[in-house]
Scaffold this motif. Structure first.
Motif, PDB file in Angstrom:
ATOM      1  N   GLU A   1       0.819  -1.211   0.000  1.00 21.94           N
ATOM      2  CA  GLU A   1       0.000   0.000   0.000  1.00 21.94           C
ATOM      3  C   GLU A   1       0.857   1.266   0.000  1.00 21.94           C
ATOM      4  O   GLU A   1       0.484   2.276  -0.561  1.00 21.94           O
ATOM      5  N   ASN A   2       2.022   1.213   0.639  1.00 27.18           N
ATOM      6  CA  ASN A   2       2.868   2.399   0.777  1.00 27.18           C
ATOM      7  C   ASN A   2       3.964   2.455  -0.295  1.00 27.18           C
ATOM      8  O   ASN A   2       5.022   3.040  -0.083  1.00 27.18           O
ATOM      9  N   LEU A   3       3.710   1.914  -1.450  1.00 25.46           N
ATOM     10  CA  LEU A   3       4.699   1.848  -2.528  1.00 25.46           C
ATOM     11  C   LEU A   3       5.232   3.224  -2.922  1.00 25.46           C
ATOM     12  O   LEU A   3       6.414   3.389  -3.167  1.00 25.46           O
TER      13      LEU A   3
END
Length: 79
Positions: free
Chosen positions: A62-64
């Motif tokens: 999600e935090n790519l």
């Protein structure tokens, strides 16, 4: 599609790609305007599709994009 020998030599990769993708069924190579060779796809050899071979095998976190701005600054730019 018919091409002359010089064009076939110059654009062989392109011609093979046309056959692989099905955009052409056969390509005739001619010498002095007379057909001498017919190129077709070899159905006896299975073709591998390169696009999408890893589809569904990788999951992006999600935090790519969390560090995008910092990375841009490191490379001399900014978002």
């Amino acid at each position: 599609m018919q091409v002359n020998i010089l064009e076939a030599k110059t654009d062989l990769s392109k011609l093979v790609r046309l056959l692989e993708t099905g955009k052409e069924e056969r390509i005739i190579i001619a010498r002095y305007g007379k057909p001498v060779v017919k190129m077709t796809i070899c159905h006896d050899v299975p073709l591998r599709k390169r696009i999408g071979v890893a589809k569904g095998k990788l999951i992006a976190p999600e935090n790519l994009d969390q560090y995008n701005e910092e990375i841009a600054v490191l490379f001399g730019g900014a978002l």
